[in-house]
Motif scaffolding. Structure first.
Motif, PDB file in Angstrom:
ATOM      1  N   UNK A  97       0.841  -1.198   0.000  1.00 57.50           N
ATOM      2  CA  UNK A  97       0.000   0.000   0.000  1.00 57.50           C
ATOM      3  C   UNK A  97       0.879   1.251   0.000  1.00 57.50           C
ATOM      4  N   UNK A  98       1.905   1.276   0.832  1.00 58.73           N
ATOM      5  CA  UNK A  98       2.806   2.427   0.880  1.00 58.73           C
ATOM      6  C   UNK A  98       3.539   2.638  -0.443  1.00 58.73           C
ATOM      7  N   UNK A  99       3.794   1.549  -1.138  1.00 57.78           N
ATOM      8  CA  UNK A  99       4.493   1.644  -2.415  1.00 57.78           C
ATOM      9  C   UNK A  99       3.545   1.843  -3.591  1.00 57.78           C
ATOM     10  N   UNK A 100       2.232   1.977  -3.278  1.00 54.81           N
ATOM     11  CA  UNK A 100       1.245   2.263  -4.312  1.00 54.81           C
ATOM     12  C   UNK A 100       0.874   1.086  -5.188  1.00 54.81           C
ATOM     13  N   UNK A 101       1.105  -0.131  -4.708  1.00 53.18           N
ATOM     14  CA  UNK A 101       0.833  -1.314  -5.526  1.00 53.18           C
ATOM     15  C   UNK A 101      -0.602  -1.819  -5.382  1.00 53.18           C
ATOM     16  N   UNK A 102      -1.204  -1.638  -4.205  1.00 50.14           N
ATOM     17  CA  UNK A 102      -2.572  -2.087  -3.980  1.00 50.14           C
ATOM     18  C   UNK A 102      -3.332  -1.014  -3.198  1.00 50.14           C
ATOM     19  N   UNK A 103      -4.648  -1.205  -3.100  1.00 53.21           N
ATOM     20  CA  UNK A 103      -5.501  -0.232  -2.408  1.00 53.21           C
ATOM     21  C   UNK A 103      -5.695  -0.621  -0.951  1.00 53.21           C
ATOM     22  N   UNK A 104      -6.189   0.329  -0.161  1.00 54.34           N
ATOM     23  CA  UNK A 104      -6.499   0.067   1.244  1.00 54.34           C
ATOM     24  C   UNK A 104      -7.571  -1.004   1.364  1.00 54.34           C
ATOM     25  N   UNK A 105      -8.529  -0.986   0.454  1.00 53.74           N
ATOM     26  CA  UNK A 105      -9.595  -2.007   0.452  1.00 53.74           C
ATOM     27  C   UNK A 105      -9.000  -3.403   0.301  1.00 53.74           C
ATOM     28  N   UNK A 106      -8.046  -3.546  -0.602  1.00 46.86           N
ATOM     29  CA  UNK A 106      -7.443  -4.863  -0.807  1.00 46.86           C
ATOM     30  C   UNK A 106      -6.617  -5.298   0.405  1.00 46.86           C
ATOM     31  N   UNK A 107      -5.964  -4.353   1.060  1.00 50.32           N
ATOM     32  CA  UNK A 107      -5.234  -4.666   2.291  1.00 50.32           C
ATOM     33  C   UNK A 107      -6.182  -5.237   3.332  1.00 50.32           C
ATOM     34  N   UNK A 108      -7.332  -4.576   3.505  1.00 49.43           N
ATOM     35  CA  UNK A 108      -8.308  -5.018   4.498  1.00 49.43           C
ATOM     36  C   UNK A 108      -8.870  -6.398   4.148  1.00 49.43           C
ATOM     37  N   UNK A 109      -9.190  -6.617   2.876  1.00 54.65           N
ATOM     38  CA  UNK A 109      -9.761  -7.896   2.461  1.00 54.65           C
ATOM     39  C   UNK A 109      -8.756  -9.037   2.595  1.00 54.65           C
ATOM     40  N   UNK A 110      -7.518  -8.784   2.224  1.00 56.45           N
ATOM     41  CA  UNK A 110      -6.496  -9.825   2.354  1.00 56.45           C
ATOM     42  C   UNK A 110      -6.255 -10.174   3.823  1.00 56.45           C
ATOM     43  N   UNK A 111      -6.231  -9.153   4.665  1.00 55.57           N
ATOM     44  CA  UNK A 111      -6.045  -9.390   6.098  1.00 55.57           C
ATOM     45  C   UNK A 111      -7.203 -10.195   6.669  1.00 55.57           C
ATOM     46  N   UNK A 112      -8.418  -9.846   6.261  1.00 58.23           N
ATOM     47  CA  UNK A 112      -9.602 -10.587   6.702  1.00 58.23           C
ATOM     48  C   UNK A 112      -9.518 -12.048   6.271  1.00 58.23           C
ATOM     49  N   UNK A 113      -9.140 -12.301   5.017  1.00 56.31           N
ATOM     50  CA  UNK A 113      -9.035 -13.673   4.509  1.00 56.31           C
ATOM     51  C   UNK A 113      -7.995 -14.465   5.299  1.00 56.31           C
ATOM     52  N   UNK A 114      -6.884 -13.829   5.614  1.00 53.89           N
ATOM     53  CA  UNK A 114      -5.830 -14.504   6.374  1.00 53.89           C
ATOM     54  C   UNK A 114      -6.292 -14.841   7.788  1.00 53.89           C
TER      55      UNK A 114
END
Length: 263
Positions: A97-114
């Motif tokens: 996210x900091x490097x601009x590769x993915x969105x905040x939404x995707x960070x949240x969804x990936x964390x939820x899946x994990x």
């Protein structure tokens, strides 16, 4: 403890890895594009990681930290080869996210899946322990867990943060330089840091893993757990992004002149 008990633990972890690999293959055939297959692969990786690490606790308790380290090193090398883009760890997505590769939404969804994959797999582990195939599993299925944090929570957060920072800086430098056996070197560094922190914070360096294994355990409050294993580790990982760009640090980690000659 008998070697048969160690064999049972080994067989369980091998079985988990085989089942996870089958699940990845099936998911790859059924889910081709989009965010869903990414989330499924993260959930599978987290479930595999946490299931094996539950059993690693059994090995550490009964056969010592050295045996634990050997198994962890082998598993880490394996996961590095088969997980692909999955990491089973939320702070890697924060870095992206900091490097601009993915969105905040995707960070949240990936964390939820994990979290779903890592926390739900405990029921499978619990059933396996309930059968008590090995003497090391007796009474483990329903016993109250205890925290691994042996120091003040703020000290634990610093330990998890610094160790995670070092792990991530090492991984970034290895990725950029691409030496032979880089995955093995990375696994060795990570395992060494885990062993170094084992008797202080537990050496988790992964919020999802720590939550799946130790959330609600006796020895720390839920807030202390968040401070140590979420804030500590995530801050360390996030700091690795700007620190890796600092010239003096890059010069120390990467001999850029040699890299250019090799390329």
């Amino acid at each position: 403890m008998s070697m048969s008990a160690l064999g049972v633990s080994t067989g369980f972890m091998v079985g988990c890895c085989v089942l996870a690999q089958i699940a990845r293959k099936v998911a790859g055939r059924l889910l081709k594009e989009g965010l869903v297959p990414v989330l499924v692969n993260e959930a599978i990786a987290a479930a595999e990681l946490c299931a094996c690490c539950f059993e690693l606790i059994i090995i550490a308790d009964n056969f010592g930290v050295a045996a634990y380290a050997v198994f962890l090193f082998i598993l880490t090398v394996w996961w590095g080869k088969v997980w692909g883009d999955a990491s089973a760890c939320p702070y890697t997505h924060m870095e992206d996210l900091l490097e601009g590769k993915i969105s905040l939404r995707e960070v949240a969804l990936r964390t939820w899946a994990e979290l779903m994959g890592g926390c739900c797999v405990y029921r499978i582990v619990q059933v396996f322990w309930w059968f008590e195939f090995a003497e090391t599993h007796k009474g483990r299925a329903f016993e109250e867990c205890s925290a691994d944090l042996q120091v003040h929570p703020y000290v634990g957060a610093v330990i998890e943060g610094i160790a995670t920072l070092l792990c991530r800086l090492a991984s970034k430098s290895l990725t950029e330089t691409g030496p032979r056996f880089s995955s093995i070197i990375d696994s060795f560094i990570g395992t060494s840091l885990v062993v170094a922190a084992f008797n202080f914070s537990g050496g988790y360096f992964n919020p999802v893993l720590a939550t799946a294994l130790k959330w609600g355990c006796n020895g720390h409050t839920n807030l202390e757990h968040i401070i140590v294993y979420w804030i500590g580790a995530c801050v360390g990982a996030v700091l690795s992004v700007p620190l890796f760009r600092v010239p003096i640090i890059r010069q120390y980690l990467i001999r850029e002149d040699l890299v250019k000659k090799e390329n």
